[in-house]
Design a protein around this motif. Structure first.
Motif, PDB file in Angstrom:
ATOM      1  N   MET A 132       8.853   6.574   0.898  1.00 11.04           N
ATOM      2  CA  MET A 132      10.289   6.734   1.066  1.00 11.04           C
ATOM      3  C   MET A 132      10.829   5.597   1.936  1.00 11.04           C
ATOM      4  N   GLY A 133      10.118   5.319   3.011  1.00 15.31           N
ATOM      5  CA  GLY A 133      10.531   4.248   3.914  1.00 15.31           C
ATOM      6  C   GLY A 133      10.516   2.893   3.236  1.00 15.31           C
ATOM      7  N   LYS A 134       9.444   2.644   2.473  1.00 16.51           N
ATOM      8  CA  LYS A 134       9.341   1.351   1.788  1.00 16.51           C
ATOM      9  C   LYS A 134      10.446   1.204   0.746  1.00 16.51           C
ATOM     10  N   THR A 135      10.766   2.312   0.058  1.00 17.43           N
ATOM     11  CA  THR A 135      11.834   2.262  -0.947  1.00 17.43           C
ATOM     12  C   THR A 135      13.161   1.913  -0.282  1.00 17.43           C
ATOM     13  N   LEU A 136      13.434   2.563   0.850  1.00 20.35           N
ATOM     14  CA  LEU A 136      14.670   2.268   1.592  1.00 20.35           C
ATOM     15  C   LEU A 136      14.719   0.801   1.998  1.00 20.35           C
ATOM     16  N   ALA A 137      13.594   0.310   2.550  1.00 21.88           N
ATOM     17  CA  ALA A 137      13.567  -1.067   3.051  1.00 21.88           C
ATOM     18  C   ALA A 137      13.738  -2.052   1.902  1.00 21.88           C
ATOM     19  N   GLU A 138      13.047  -1.795   0.802  1.00 24.50           N
ATOM     20  CA  GLU A 138      13.123  -2.740  -0.308  1.00 24.50           C
ATOM     21  C   GLU A 138      14.522  -2.745  -0.932  1.00 24.50           C
ATOM     22  N   ALA A 139      15.100  -1.545  -1.071  1.00 20.33           N
ATOM     23  CA  ALA A 139      16.447  -1.467  -1.628  1.00 20.33           C
ATOM     24  C   ALA A 139      17.433  -2.185  -0.710  1.00 20.33           C
ATOM     25  N   GLY A 140      17.258  -1.999   0.590  1.00 16.97           N
ATOM     26  CA  GLY A 140      18.108  -2.676   1.562  1.00 16.97           C
ATOM     27  C   GLY A 140      17.995  -4.190   1.425  1.00 16.97           C
ATOM     28  N   MET A 141      16.750  -4.653   1.294  1.00 15.24           N
ATOM     29  CA  MET A 141      16.519  -6.093   1.139  1.00 15.24           C
ATOM     30  C   MET A 141      17.236  -6.612  -0.104  1.00 15.24           C
ATOM     31  N   LYS A 142      17.132  -5.842  -1.201  1.00  8.09           N
ATOM     32  CA  LYS A 142      17.745  -6.281  -2.456  1.00  8.09           C
ATOM     33  C   LYS A 142      19.261  -6.295  -2.354  1.00  8.09           C
ATOM     34  N   GLU A 143      19.793  -5.492  -1.451  1.00  7.94           N
ATOM     35  CA  GLU A 143      21.247  -5.493  -1.282  1.00  7.94           C
ATOM     36  C   GLU A 143      21.696  -6.447  -0.185  1.00  7.94           C
ATOM     37  N   GLY A 144      20.761  -7.302   0.263  1.00 11.92           N
ATOM     38  CA  GLY A 144      21.134  -8.365   1.177  1.00 11.92           C
ATOM     39  C   GLY A 144      21.117  -7.998   2.648  1.00 11.92           C
ATOM     40  N   LEU A 145      20.590  -6.819   2.956  1.00  9.87           N
ATOM     41  CA  LEU A 145      20.511  -6.437   4.370  1.00  9.87           C
ATOM     42  C   LEU A 145      19.247  -7.017   4.999  1.00  9.87           C
ATOM     43  N   CYS A 146      19.240  -7.133   6.334  1.00  2.25           N
ATOM     44  CA  CYS A 146      18.006  -7.398   7.057  1.00  2.25           C
ATOM     45  C   CYS A 146      17.275  -6.066   7.159  1.00  2.25           C
ATOM     46  N   VAL A 147      15.972  -6.090   6.882  1.00  2.00           N
ATOM     47  CA  VAL A 147      15.240  -4.822   6.861  1.00  2.00           C
ATOM     48  C   VAL A 147      13.905  -4.952   7.587  1.00  2.00           C
ATOM     49  N   SER A 148      13.440  -3.839   8.128  1.00  2.00           N
ATOM     50  CA  SER A 148      12.060  -3.781   8.604  1.00  2.00           C
ATOM     51  C   SER A 148      11.525  -2.384   8.368  1.00  2.00           C
ATOM     52  N   TRP A 149      10.222  -2.307   8.248  1.00  2.00           N
ATOM     53  CA  TRP A 149       9.517  -1.034   8.033  1.00  2.00           C
ATOM     54  C   TRP A 149       8.287  -1.056   8.917  1.00  2.00           C
ATOM     55  N   LEU A 150       8.108  -0.017   9.681  1.00  2.00           N
ATOM     56  CA  LEU A 150       6.943   0.024  10.584  1.00  2.00           C
ATOM     57  C   LEU A 150       6.310   1.411  10.494  1.00  2.00           C
ATOM     58  N   PRO A 151       5.052   1.480  10.105  1.00  2.00           N
ATOM     59  CA  PRO A 151       4.398   2.796  10.008  1.00  2.00           C
ATOM     60  C   PRO A 151       3.832   3.215  11.356  1.00  2.00           C
ATOM     61  N   SER A 152       3.624   4.504  11.535  1.00  2.00           N
ATOM     62  CA  SER A 152       2.761   4.924  12.634  1.00  2.00           C
ATOM     63  C   SER A 152       1.366   4.601  12.155  1.00  2.00           C
ATOM     64  N   TYR A 153       0.583   3.914  12.964  1.00  2.00           N
ATOM     65  CA  TYR A 153      -0.740   3.520  12.459  1.00  2.00           C
ATOM     66  C   TYR A 153      -1.853   3.991  13.372  1.00  2.00           C
ATOM     67  N   GLY A 154      -1.519   4.936  14.228  1.00  2.00           N
ATOM     68  CA  GLY A 154      -2.506   5.395  15.195  1.00  2.00           C
ATOM     69  C   GLY A 154      -3.449   6.421  14.627  1.00  2.00           C
ATOM     70  N   PRO A 155      -4.325   6.961  15.489  1.00  2.00           N
ATOM     71  CA  PRO A 155      -5.286   7.960  15.049  1.00  2.00           C
ATOM     72  C   PRO A 155      -4.570   9.177  14.468  1.00  2.00           C
ATOM     73  N   GLU A 156      -3.284   9.384  14.861  1.00  3.73           N
ATOM     74  CA  GLU A 156      -2.568  10.554  14.363  1.00  3.73           C
ATOM     75  C   GLU A 156      -2.424  10.518  12.846  1.00  3.73           C
ATOM     76  N   MET A 157      -2.500   9.298  12.261  1.00  2.00           N
ATOM     77  CA  MET A 157      -2.331   9.251  10.817  1.00  2.00           C
ATOM     78  C   MET A 157      -3.532   9.851  10.101  1.00  2.00           C
ATOM     79  N   ARG A 158      -4.656   9.991  10.836  1.00  2.00           N
ATOM     80  CA  ARG A 158      -5.818  10.649  10.229  1.00  2.00           C
ATOM     81  C   ARG A 158      -5.670  12.173  10.337  1.00  2.00           C
TER      82      ARG A 158
END
Lengths: 356, 180, 248
Positions: free
Chosen positions: B18-44
């Motif tokens: 969902m986040g990546k879709t938002l970021a990519e759509a934003g990019m395609k519409e000319g916005l500045c975008v970033s996406w950052l996942p939680s990447y800690g042990p909690e993701m396990r």
């Protein structure tokens, strides 16, 4: 060219392939795992080879072997893993081999954590392993730069026959941003006639070595390395100034913290405070002269060094300024990130004024 | 205007996508975008979240500390992130599985039964797209056509039918917001 | 005039630094002869260790790398993966291979790296001056085991040929010695076979060579040979431990 959305780690890995890197040796560690994962899938498509080593020590020594036999080769890791790699890095530096080493820094010391950090600055810029050597250190602040610098790192490594470090942090490794793929400026690269690719009976044997048992010989090699480092310092220094020309407060920050400092500059400017940012792009060679000149303007009242550490680059900032301007510090260790407001507050303190 | 969005839920709910879709759509519409996942042990441990920033200006930090919008796909996410939201922020709650209501009065809350709607559409995997539709409907931020273009690129050949299913999911999500 | 004997073209003219009675020279010669006889000198890359044979890069006529202590198998892996057509070998001592480099040798074997390792086991650290090695025998004195290696303190010596033979990727493991002519001939055959298997792409190949260290054992060269036969061979039996090559 159309913009594409890339995750930092994957952009670094793809950039390596685009730069002609065909060999990667690594060991898993968070937060850089997408680099080996990406390359394990895509290097074979390009006729290359990925090996997951038994340790970071083995991985960097595989890099040493591959680099010595003439390949474009890379390894990547994060802070504790980079510590283990230092053995190989000093051999690679002394044997004058090209290699690219990516460090997606995380909190330390010890096992620390996996949050973004800049606490490996000393290790990266002072050599890191034993002996007198330096590695070129490129510090990207965006995914675009991570992609650009990784490609260029291979050219710099080949041009000077020296290991090049791409130094970023977990945030740059993990985040996605829009980038455009572009090629670095071309350099005339010397032939690798020193590589161990078999004499074929046509030349004397090549030896890749870092042992100079006679002190005189070792001194000669050290001098040779130093001359190379002097050349690099003369030609490869890079930095960026942002609203620095008329600044009364000058932030110095690199990588992720430079983004935060930029926000602070804009906020201060909005409030009528002339703030600016000096961003070292090469951490070694450090843009010492450029920073000195930038801070020499009489309007600069104070310099504020910002780092995700307890203060490491601040030493280089102080060396550059040689006491000419007061140097203040904002930073935190262990993976925490300061908010732009903390930088703004420090600026007001430095100016002896009250913030809005 | 800078949108700082946190999307959070269980692994498998399509939170990262969902986040990546938002970021990519934003990019395609000319916005500045970033996406950052939680990447800690909690993701396990089964929970996952990501931060997305969409902005007309250069993005300072991809790390979102005070979300302007929160998409909570499960209860722990609502409990954890609601207090961090900025006043006036928009909260999207997966009401199919979260019984709790917003505890703050200074934010707008949208209750989207995205899972039930996805079930009605015959594919629970599009629950995240229903939620995304609600987000787009409430913020007016992105064009459905942009996402259609991305979906058409992603789903080709035998999977082409998924494009319309996903678009329908977006529409249904947006409709929830209009009703609300 | 006919040539009865000449030095192998696999060796350079550099004068070796080894002590009188040390068997490194013999082992070098055998590796060089094997390379020459197989026509591999021009397409070989050797990796020298840290230890007495650290200068091996000066003695072998093929391209050479000097590795960090214990890392020769990792360095060799890097070279071989870039140049699968080359004959790549490591030449390592017991401290290098069986102590600090244990992980590297075991994992090179596990991956079935198509390299050849020649392992010189003389039960002592030579270059650093006679310290205890992982292969030092129980009761054997060393400068860091002044009362002899004590089993309850350091355990028993490690048997690398046996250990590596348990790994599928190790297609060939043999223990030989070079203390007399019949054994030298057997050692040569083993080293040659290892290179042949490597070039056939079979996998990791390993030849352990029991060697003497008169200097650090405190014996004359002749006494050292006697000591090796009386003490080392019973604990480190000679023979083939693994042969997973198809042409057995």
């Amino acid at each position: 060219m159309a913009k594409e959305l890339w995750k930092g780690n994957e952009a670094v890995a793809e950039a390596a392939i685009r730069a002609g890197c065909r060999y990667f040796f690594g060991y898993p560690i968070t937060p850089q795992n997408e680099i080996p994962e990406y390359l394990s899938r895509h290097l074979p498509e390009h006729g290359g080879c990925f090996v997951q080593a038994e340790s970071e020590i083995a991985a960097i020594n595989m890099v040493y072997g591959a680099a010595g036999s003439g390949a474009r080769v890379m390894t990547s890791s994060s802070s504790p893993g980079i510590s283990l790699k230092q053995e190989g890095v000093t051999y690679i530096a002394c044997a004058e081999l090209p290699a690219v080493i990516v460090n997606m820094m995380r909190g330390g010391p010890g096992l620390g954590n996996i949050a973004p950090s800049q606490a490996d600055y000393y290790q990266a810029t002072r050599g890191g392993g034993n002996g007198d050597y330096r590695t070129v250190v490129l510090a990207p602040a965006t995914i675009q730069e991570a992609a650009d610098f990784t490609q260029e790192a291979f050219d710099i490594a080949d041009y000077y026959r020296t290991p090049v470090v791409v130094l970023a942090d977990g945030m740059i490794g993990q985040m996605m941003e829009a980038i455009e793929w572009r090629k670095p400026k071309e350099r005339a690269l010397p032939p690798k006639d020193w590589a161990t690719d078999g004499t074929r009976g046509k030349r004397p044997h090549n030896i890749i070595n870092s042992l100079y048992i006679d002190a005189k010989d070792c001194a000669v090699q050290n001098r040779k390395l130093q001359e190379k480092y002097d050349r690099i310092t003369e030609t490869e220094v890079r930095y960026e100034e942002f609203m620095a020309q008329d600044a009364e407060i000058l932030f110095v920050a690199y990588g992720t913290t430079a983004r935060i400092a930029r926000a602070a500059v804009l906020k201060l400017r909005k409030d009528g405070v002339k703030a600016g940012l000096f961003r070292p792009v090469t951490l070694w060679p450090f843009p010492e002269k450029a920073l000195r000149e930038c801070a020499a303007h009489e309007n600069v009242a104070a310099v504020i060094d910002v780092e995700l550490s307890m203060g490491q680059m601040i030493d280089d900032v102080k060396i550059a300024l040689a006491g000419a301007k007061p140097v203040r510090f904002v930073g935190m260790g262990g993976g925490a990130i300061p908010a732009p407001q903390e930088l703004v507050d420090e600026a007001y303190k430095a100016l002896g004024r009250c913030g809005k | 205007m800078t949108h700082e969005i946190v999307i959070s839920g269980f692994g498998g709910q399509g939170v990262m996508a969902m986040g990546k879709t938002l970021a990519e759509a934003g990019m395609k519409e000319g916005l500045c975008v970033s996406w950052l996942p939680s990447y800690g042990p909690e993701m396990r441990g089964g929970t996952a979240n990501c931060s997305v920033v969409l902005s007309g200006e250069e993005i300072i930090s991809p790390m979102v500390q005070s979300p302007t919008e929160l998409i909570a796909m499960n209860k722990p996410s609502l409990v954890k992130f609601e207090p961090q939201m900025v006043p006036g922020g928009k909260l999207f709650v997966n009401s199919s599985i979260i019984e709790l209501k917003a505890s703050r009065a200074d934010i707008s809350a949208y209750y989207i039964p995205c899972l039930s709607i996805a079930e009605e559409l015959g594919n629970i995997k599009v629950a995240n797209m229903v939620m995304l539709g609600a987000y787009i409907g409430a913020t007016g931020l992105l064009q459905t056509e942009t996402i259609r273009g991305m979906l058409a690129h992603m789903f080709t050949g035998p999977k082409a039918a998924l494009v319309e299913l996903n678009i329908e999911a977006l529409r249904r999500g947006a409709a929830c917001v209009r009703e609300a | 005039m006919s040539i009865v004997y000449r030095k192998s073209k696999g060796l350079t003219d550099a004068e070796m630094h080894y002590c009188p009675g040390c068997t490194h020279g013999v082992a070098h010669k055998l590796v060089a002869e094997a390379l020459e006889e197989l026509g591999l000198v021009g397409s070989a890359v050797g990796v020298a260790p840290v230890g007495c044979s650290v200068f091996a890069y000066n003695y072998f006529a093929c391209d050479m790398h000097e590795a960090a202590h214990g890392r020769a198998p990792a360095v060799a892996t890097g070279i071989k993966r870039v140049h699968p057509d080359l004959a790549v070998f490591t030449y390592q001592g017991d401290g290098d291979l069986a102590a600090i480099g244990t992980a590297e040798i075991v994992h090179a074997a596990m991956r079935g790296e198509k390299i050849t390792t020649v392992f010189i086991n003389n039960a002592i650290y030579g270059m650093t001056g006679g310290q205890m090695a992982p292969t030092t025998l129980v009761g054997q004195k060393a400068t860091t085991a002044p009362f002899g290696r004590q089993k309850d303190h350091y355990g028993s010596p490690i048997r690398m040929a046996e250990l590596l033979s348990t790994i599928d990727g190790c297609v060939y493991a043999e223990r030989v010695t070079v203390v007399d002519v019949p054994n030298i001939l057997k050692a040569k055959k083993a080293i040659k076979k290892a290179f042949q298997l490597q070039m056939a792409g079979a996998g990791f190949t390993f030849v352990e060579v029991l060697s003497t260290c008169p200097t650090n054992w405190g014996l004359t060269p002749l006494e050292a040979i006697g000591w090796l036969k009386a003490n080392m061979i019973p604990y480190f039996p000679l023979g083939v431990y693994a042969d997973r090559s198809e042409a057995k």
